[in-house]
Motif scaffolding. Structure first.
Motif, PDB file in Angstrom:
ATOM      1  N   GLY A  48       0.798  -1.227   0.000  1.00 36.27           N
ATOM      2  CA  GLY A  48       0.000   0.000   0.000  1.00 36.27           C
ATOM      3  C   GLY A  48       0.830   1.276   0.000  1.00 36.27           C
ATOM      4  O   GLY A  48       0.287   2.376  -0.011  1.00 36.27           O
ATOM      5  N   GLY A  49       2.122   1.136   0.028  1.00 34.17           N
ATOM      6  CA  GLY A  49       2.995   2.313   0.035  1.00 34.17           C
ATOM      7  C   GLY A  49       3.296   2.809   1.444  1.00 34.17           C
ATOM      8  O   GLY A  49       2.693   2.365   2.421  1.00 34.17           O
ATOM      9  N   PRO A  50       4.243   3.733   1.553  1.00 34.98           N
ATOM     10  CA  PRO A  50       4.614   4.286   2.864  1.00 34.98           C
ATOM     11  C   PRO A  50       3.444   4.997   3.544  1.00 34.98           C
ATOM     12  O   PRO A  50       2.573   5.559   2.881  1.00 34.98           O
ATOM     13  N   VAL A  51       3.443   4.950   4.882  1.00 35.59           N
ATOM     14  CA  VAL A  51       2.438   5.647   5.685  1.00 35.59           C
ATOM     15  C   VAL A  51       3.162   6.645   6.581  1.00 35.59           C
ATOM     16  O   VAL A  51       4.300   6.417   6.981  1.00 35.59           O
ATOM     17  N   SER A  52       2.485   7.760   6.893  1.00 36.37           N
ATOM     18  CA  SER A  52       3.106   8.823   7.688  1.00 36.37           C
ATOM     19  C   SER A  52       2.186   9.299   8.800  1.00 36.37           C
ATOM     20  O   SER A  52       0.961   9.195   8.689  1.00 36.37           O
ATOM     21  N   HIS A  53       2.811   9.830   9.824  1.00 32.58           N
ATOM     22  CA  HIS A  53       2.088  10.497  10.912  1.00 32.58           C
ATOM     23  C   HIS A  53       2.898  11.717  11.322  1.00 32.58           C
ATOM     24  O   HIS A  53       4.126  11.665  11.384  1.00 32.58           O
ATOM     25  N   GLU A  54       2.201  12.818  11.621  1.00 33.98           N
ATOM     26  CA  GLU A  54       2.866  14.035  12.083  1.00 33.98           C
ATOM     27  C   GLU A  54       2.661  14.194  13.589  1.00 33.98           C
ATOM     28  O   GLU A  54       1.520  14.293  14.053  1.00 33.98           O
ATOM     29  N   PHE A  55       3.757  14.211  14.314  1.00 35.15           N
ATOM     30  CA  PHE A  55       3.741  14.455  15.755  1.00 35.15           C
ATOM     31  C   PHE A  55       3.877  15.959  15.978  1.00 35.15           C
ATOM     32  O   PHE A  55       4.669  16.620  15.298  1.00 35.15           O
ATOM     33  N   ILE A  56       3.133  16.497  16.926  1.00 34.06           N
ATOM     34  CA  ILE A  56       3.217  17.911  17.266  1.00 34.06           C
ATOM     35  C   ILE A  56       4.193  18.065  18.435  1.00 34.06           C
ATOM     36  O   ILE A  56       4.003  17.470  19.495  1.00 34.06           O
ATOM     37  N   LEU A  57       5.227  18.866  18.220  1.00 35.27           N
ATOM     38  CA  LEU A  57       6.231  19.157  19.246  1.00 35.27           C
ATOM     39  C   LEU A  57       6.080  20.624  19.631  1.00 35.27           C
ATOM     40  O   LEU A  57       6.131  21.499  18.776  1.00 35.27           O
ATOM     41  N   SER A  58       5.863  20.876  20.916  1.00 38.46           N
ATOM     42  CA  SER A  58       5.699  22.242  21.420  1.00 38.46           C
ATOM     43  C   SER A  58       6.917  22.655  22.212  1.00 38.46           C
ATOM     44  O   SER A  58       7.543  21.838  22.877  1.00 38.46           O
TER      45      SER A  58
END
Length: 135
Positions: A48-58
């Motif tokens: 299915g191809g690469p998967v991504s997630h964005e983590f929020i850094l404060s």
């Protein structure tokens, strides 16, 4: 005369230490904080191809936060992070991409983010299960 010499020497020794303390207060301390430090992709397809997630850094500190490096455990996981300083009170995103091709089964990977803040390292985790591609 000896007392004056001793006092002068002590003053000369203390001036650099006091200026470093003042400079540190002036620059402040960066404090990285992640509201969610792990993400579960659930079940994904190997083809299915690469998967991504964005983590929020404060940056919850009072000094600028600099991310020096972000490294993953293996080549199947790639973190993307900002190269510019993060101002106090601001947020940024760290995108973590996992490539499931050739890796059927469950996975759990850790990304180590190295900063100038307190703490110096932040750990981000991704996990999931890869269903094998059909033959």
């Amino acid at each position: 005369m000896k007392k004056l010499t001793i006092i002068t020497l002590l003053a000369l020794l203390l001036i650099p230490a006091l200026s470093l303390t003042a400079k540190k207060k002036e620059n402040g301390t960066a404090k990285p904080r992640v509201t969610q430090n792990s993400y579960n992709f659930g079940t994904i397809k190997e083809d299915g191809g690469p998967v991504s997630h964005e983590f929020i850094l404060s940056n919850v500190g009072d000094g600028s936060l600099i991310i020096y490096d972000a490294t993953a455990q293996c080549g199947c996981t790639r973190p993307d992070y900002p190269k510019n300083p993060i101002a106090p009170g601001k947020d940024t995103k760290i995108k973590v991409t996992y490539n499931p091709l050739g890796r059927p089964g469950s996975f759990e990977k850790t990304v180590t983010v190295k900063t100038n803040g307190d703490p110096r390292k932040v750990y981000l985790k991704i996990k999931g299960n890869v269903t094998p591609k059909k033959k």
